[in-house]
Design an enzyme around this catalytic site. Structure first.
Site, short mmCIF file in Angstrom:
data_model
loop_
_atom_site.label_atom_id
_atom_site.label_comp_id
_atom_site.label_asym_id
_atom_site.label_seq_id
_atom_site.Cartn_x
_atom_site.Cartn_y
_atom_site.Cartn_z
N LYS A 126 0.87 -1.02 0.15
CA LYS A 126 0.34 0.39 -0.01
C LYS A 126 0.86 0.93 0.06
O LYS A 126 2.20 0.70 0.30
CB LYS A 126 -0.85 0.04 0.97
N ASP A 166 -6.80 4.49 -4.69
CA ASP A 166 -7.48 3.87 -3.06
C ASP A 166 -7.87 5.57 -2.78
O ASP A 166 -8.94 6.37 -4.07
CB ASP A 166 -6.54 3.89 -2.43
N1 GLU Z 1 -7.30 0.10 -2.81
C1 GLU Z 1 -8.22 -0.96 -2.98
C2 GLU Z 1 -7.80 -1.81 -1.93
O1 GLU Z 1 -8.47 -1.95 -0.54
C3 GLU Z 1 -7.09 -2.10 -4.94
C4 GLU Z 1 -6.25 -2.42 -4.65
C5 GLU Z 1 -5.87 -2.71 -5.68
O2 GLU Z 1 -6.94 -2.55 -6.96
O3 GLU Z 1 -4.40 -2.78 -6.41
O4 GLU Z 1 -8.17 -3.09 -2.14
#
Ligand code: GLU
Length: 447
Positions: A126, A166
């Site tokens: 992340k 996100d």
């Molecule tokens: N931010 C999204 C999550 O919390 C998607 C992450 C992604 O697609 O890599 O899973």
């Protein structure tokens, strides 16, 4: 057993002082996984959980940029590369003023288990920055994204780490980030997901988190012989996840009666139908306005400033805004008003007290790492299409998403069913997510 859990949590607290969100996320996993480890000898060696709670790598960097008037601003950028046991790091980028190390570590930790549950080969990561895109011009956002990518490009790659969106990072930001990576590296590869359709994005990726959330809720309701048709649904948030959760609820015959943003919530007892939802999507995505403007157009609705929607009577609640947006008292209000199903579209929106109350009340409760995994799962499908230099139709992607959500539900039932038949989806998701990562870590030695 209680002592082992407490010792582990004490260790995490000591190692990560001032990181309450990260500790909260680890605590939830530890409570489910430590009893499982005690019953399964093969997972007792090699400090598996301790290693999972330590990021493989954390990068923090300066992001200087100039606004339209020429003034210089300095933000802090991050990328947490949490676990790569089952695939390259994968997870979104969050641009929000609240972003700090604790929040990104909790999100990266959750992502490891979520990605494992998708059945696709993706590790967890992340990133993001304490940048607030709200009120910035497109050009300011572009310059910020370019400065952010100057640093991020050193550590990402299509076989190494693949960020996505996100909160605060949508199609516009992904476009600017992708364009600058390509310029810096002279390379057109799938280094980000959530890309636009014209340059390698997947159909259904924008819809995936919300649609997947509703597919998961349908699966849960089916275990009790129920469905969504005719049920009243309270949704929080009005961003990507909330919008497409609402869209799918309408498609399957449910009635959406609330949506919200950081200013407050709107309550439309007559239902937010397709036309009203299109208004909200235009308001939020194109005009970047506030949800309060809804009541200027739809006078049947009321606006509740500074409040959250959990006191509104409903059958189903979908928290789709942000972490810790639904507390213990609000959980009690929902249950006593007759709510039978809560499916988290956001990451960790319910506090530990709220989760405990839902489970204690034996209603259907899905943790985000299971119910919102459709987003990252479809990112995984975008990666597959990029590797193949090919793209699937919307129907093909949607049917793969649908079956992935069914599989995640099955995995939760397998590991979460108690002796009385009640399915503890929190326990199920955490153990199922853990097993695949733990098996890979055991096979790969102490790394
Ligand atoms: N931010 C999204 C999550 O919390 C998607 C992450 C992604 O697609 O890599 O899973």
């Amino acid at each position: 057993m209680e002592k082992n859990i407490q010792d582990f949590i004490d260790l995490i607290k000591k190692k990560n002082p001032n990181e309450p969100e990260f500790i909260q996320a680890v605590e939830e996993v530890a409570e489910a996984v430590i009893p499982f480890i005690e019953e399964n000898k093969q997972y007792q060696s090699d400090k598996l959980l301790e290693r999972m709670a330590e990021p493989e790598r954390v990068t923090m960097f300066r992001v200087p940029w100039t606004d339209d008037s020429g003034e210089v601003h300095v933000n802090r950028g991050y990328r947490i590369q949490m676990n790569s046991a089952i695939g390259p790091y994968k997870g979104g980028l969050r641009f929000h003023p609240s972003v700090n190390l604790s929040i990104l570590k909790f999100l990266a930790f959750e992502q490891v288990f979520k990605n494992s549950l998708t059945t696709l080969p993706m590790g967890g990561g992340k990133g993001g920055a304490d940048f607030n895109p709200k009120g910035k011009t497109d050009r300011e956002v572009m310059r910020f994204c370019q400065s952010f990518m100057v640093e991020l490009q050193r550590i990402i790659g299509s076989d190494t780490d693949i960020p996505a969106g996100d909160i605060g990072v949508g199609g516009r930001e992904i476009g600017y980030l992708f364009g600058y990576y390509k310029k810096l590296r002279n390379e057109f590869t799938g280094i980000l997901t959530g890309k636009g359709r014209s340059y390698g994005g997947s159909l259904i990726r924008p819809e995936a988190t919300g649609y997947g959330n509703v597919y998961f809720a349908q699966n849960m309701l089916k275990t009790r012989g129920q469905d969504i048709k005719g049920k009243k649904v309270v949704i929080s948030g009005s961003g990507n996840v909330a919008q497409f959760s609402a869209e799918k609820i309408l498609q399957v015959g449910g009635i959406v009666i609330t949506m919200s943003d950081s200013g407050g919530y709107i309550h439309d007892e007559q239902g937010i139908d397709e036309a009203k939802l299109a208004f909200i999507m235009d308001l939020k995505n194109n005009r970047r306005g506030r949800i309060s403007e809804y009541v200027d157009t739809y006078s049947s609705a009321t606006y509740h400033e500074g409040e959250r929607p959990w006191s509104v009577k409903c059958d189903i609640a979908l928290p789709c805004a942000t972490q810790n947006e639904l507390d213990g008292d609000e959980a009690k209000a929902l249950v006593s008003n007759g709510c039978i199903c809560i499916s988290e579209g956001a990451n960790m929106p319910c506090t530990p007290e709220a989760v405990e109350h839902f489970i204690h009340s034996k209603i259907l409760f899905a943790p985000g790492k299971a119910s919102n995994a459709g987003g990252v799962a479809t990112s995984g499908l975008e990666m597959s299409q990029n590797s193949m230099r090919y793209s699937w139709t919307a129907e093909e992607v949607d049917s793969k998403l649908y079956s992935i959500m069914n599989d995640i539900h099955e995995a939760c039932v397998t590991y979460g069913k108690d002796s009385d038949g009640f399915v503890d989806y929190v326990k199920g998701a955490n153990i199922a997510g853990f097993v695949k990562v733990a098996d890979a870590m055991l096979a790969q030695g102490i790394v």
